[in-house]
Scaffold this motif. Structure first.
Motif, PDB file in Angstrom:
ATOM      1  N   ALA A  24       7.471  -4.254   8.004  1.00  0.00           N
ATOM      2  CA  ALA A  24       7.128  -5.653   8.274  1.00  0.00           C
ATOM      3  C   ALA A  24       5.891  -5.805   9.153  1.00  0.00           C
ATOM      4  O   ALA A  24       5.283  -6.879   9.182  1.00  0.00           O
ATOM      5  CB  ALA A  24       8.319  -6.352   8.929  1.00  0.00           C
ATOM      6  N   ARG A  25       5.494  -4.764   9.861  1.00  0.00           N
ATOM      7  CA  ARG A  25       4.306  -4.858  10.714  1.00  0.00           C
ATOM      8  C   ARG A  25       3.025  -4.988   9.906  1.00  0.00           C
ATOM      9  O   ARG A  25       2.012  -5.443  10.407  1.00  0.00           O
ATOM     10  CB  ARG A  25       4.207  -3.639  11.631  1.00  0.00           C
ATOM     11  N   TYR A  26       3.070  -4.576   8.637  1.00  0.00           N
ATOM     12  CA  TYR A  26       1.878  -4.607   7.794  1.00  0.00           C
ATOM     13  C   TYR A  26       1.982  -5.783   6.831  1.00  0.00           C
ATOM     14  O   TYR A  26       2.888  -5.855   6.014  1.00  0.00           O
ATOM     15  CB  TYR A  26       1.748  -3.304   7.000  1.00  0.00           C
ATOM     16  N   LYS A  27       1.048  -6.680   6.928  1.00  0.00           N
ATOM     17  CA  LYS A  27       1.015  -7.853   6.049  1.00  0.00           C
ATOM     18  C   LYS A  27      -0.150  -7.712   5.081  1.00  0.00           C
ATOM     19  O   LYS A  27      -1.208  -7.207   5.435  1.00  0.00           O
ATOM     20  CB  LYS A  27       0.831  -9.141   6.864  1.00  0.00           C
ATOM     21  N   THR A  28       0.042  -8.198   3.862  1.00  0.00           N
ATOM     22  CA  THR A  28      -1.069  -8.202   2.906  1.00  0.00           C
ATOM     23  C   THR A  28      -1.804  -9.522   3.032  1.00  0.00           C
ATOM     24  O   THR A  28      -1.239 -10.530   3.450  1.00  0.00           O
ATOM     25  CB  THR A  28      -0.570  -8.016   1.458  1.00  0.00           C
ATOM     26  N   ASP A  29      -3.068  -9.535   2.671  1.00  0.00           N
ATOM     27  CA  ASP A  29      -3.875 -10.744   2.796  1.00  0.00           C
ATOM     28  C   ASP A  29      -3.871 -11.581   1.523  1.00  0.00           C
ATOM     29  O   ASP A  29      -4.547 -12.588   1.455  1.00  0.00           O
ATOM     30  CB  ASP A  29      -5.305 -10.383   3.198  1.00  0.00           C
ATOM     31  N   GLY A  30      -3.133 -11.176   0.516  1.00  0.00           N
ATOM     32  CA  GLY A  30      -3.078 -11.915  -0.736  1.00  0.00           C
ATOM     33  C   GLY A  30      -4.143 -11.478  -1.717  1.00  0.00           C
ATOM     34  O   GLY A  30      -4.000 -11.670  -2.913  1.00  0.00           O
ATOM     35  N   ALA A  31      -5.238 -10.906  -1.224  1.00  0.00           N
ATOM     36  CA  ALA A  31      -6.310 -10.454  -2.110  1.00  0.00           C
ATOM     37  C   ALA A  31      -5.951  -9.141  -2.785  1.00  0.00           C
ATOM     38  O   ALA A  31      -6.450  -8.836  -3.848  1.00  0.00           O
ATOM     39  CB  ALA A  31      -7.607 -10.294  -1.320  1.00  0.00           C
ATOM     40  N   HIS A  32      -5.086  -8.370  -2.144  1.00  0.00           N
ATOM     41  CA  HIS A  32      -4.693  -7.072  -2.681  1.00  0.00           C
ATOM     42  C   HIS A  32      -3.179  -7.023  -2.816  1.00  0.00           C
ATOM     43  O   HIS A  32      -2.469  -7.519  -1.957  1.00  0.00           O
ATOM     44  CB  HIS A  32      -5.149  -5.946  -1.740  1.00  0.00           C
ATOM     45  N   ASN A  33      -2.719  -6.423  -3.892  1.00  0.00           N
ATOM     46  CA  ASN A  33      -1.278  -6.257  -4.074  1.00  0.00           C
ATOM     47  C   ASN A  33      -0.934  -4.863  -3.567  1.00  0.00           C
ATOM     48  O   ASN A  33      -1.118  -3.880  -4.270  1.00  0.00           O
ATOM     49  CB  ASN A  33      -0.894  -6.432  -5.542  1.00  0.00           C
ATOM     50  N   ASN A  34      -0.488  -4.800  -2.300  1.00  0.00           N
ATOM     51  CA  ASN A  34      -0.166  -3.513  -1.707  1.00  0.00           C
ATOM     52  C   ASN A  34       0.964  -3.664  -0.709  1.00  0.00           C
ATOM     53  O   ASN A  34       1.354  -4.778  -0.374  1.00  0.00           O
ATOM     54  CB  ASN A  34      -1.404  -2.894  -1.038  1.00  0.00           C
ATOM     55  N   ALA A  35       1.497  -2.546  -0.264  1.00  0.00           N
ATOM     56  CA  ALA A  35       2.582  -2.565   0.715  1.00  0.00           C
ATOM     57  C   ALA A  35       2.601  -1.245   1.470  1.00  0.00           C
ATOM     58  O   ALA A  35       2.268  -0.205   0.916  1.00  0.00           O
ATOM     59  CB  ALA A  35       3.924  -2.782   0.019  1.00  0.00           C
ATOM     60  N   MET A  36       2.997  -1.309   2.728  1.00  0.00           N
ATOM     61  CA  MET A  36       3.226  -0.104   3.522  1.00  0.00           C
ATOM     62  C   MET A  36       4.731   0.121   3.544  1.00  0.00           C
ATOM     63  O   MET A  36       5.488  -0.771   3.924  1.00  0.00           O
ATOM     64  CB  MET A  36       2.698  -0.270   4.945  1.00  0.00           C
ATOM     65  N   LEU A  37       5.156   1.294   3.102  1.00  0.00           N
ATOM     66  CA  LEU A  37       6.573   1.637   3.075  1.00  0.00           C
ATOM     67  C   LEU A  37       6.843   2.695   4.129  1.00  0.00           C
ATOM     68  O   LEU A  37       6.002   3.549   4.387  1.00  0.00           O
ATOM     69  CB  LEU A  37       6.963   2.179   1.703  1.00  0.00           C
TER      70      LEU A  37
END
Length: 148
Positions: free
Chosen positions: A34-47
């Protein structure tokens, strides 16, 4: 002398982040950090795993194609956990690069460690390794054959 501390995270390219999120959570027990948010421009996630010491950055790339030259991400575990990982991957019908479902006969004996190689749904390679070699050879009846 200048030196590196530890690996922060590894970048993994996938064709579909939504599919990847479900697989990585179900199979490897990694959940979005949850500490890592995406900016909407990129579809990514930190797991990350529960302790936060394993992190994978999943990035969507429509052209993502694993390379035969690409190395695998390797996770180290103890002997008992290694056996449990074999069973978990088998139940999830996870396959190796050749498309064979992981089973106890999928273990590679490297004489001082054992390894289990598999791929995610996008062909990204992974290994689970254990240095509890002698114990695992006895449990799995490996016969001391060297994997190539």
């Amino acid at each position: 002398m200048l030196s590196l501390g530890k690996i922060d995270h590894i970048h993994i390219r996938v064709k579909d982040v939504a599919v990847a999120l479900k697989w990585y959570q179900r199979v490897l027990g990694l959940a979005p950090d949850a500490r890592y948010k995406t900016d909407g421009a990129h579809n990514n996630a930190m797991l990350a795993n529960a302790s936060g010491n394993v992190r994978l950055a999943i990035s969507e790339d429509a052209d993502a194609a694993p390379s035969d030259a690409q190395g695998a991400v390797a996770f180290v575990v103890g002997g008992q956990d290694f056996l449990e990982w074999i069973d978990r991957l088998a139940v999830e019908r996870v396959t190796n690069r050749e498309g064979q479902t992981i089973a106890r006969d999928s273990v590679h004996d490297h004489r001082f460690f054992c390894a289990l190689s598999f791929v995610d749904p996008f062909g990204n390679p992974y290994e689970i390794v254990s240095y509890d070699h002698t114990w695992l050879v006895g449990k799995l009846k490996l016969g001391g054959q060297l994997a190539v």
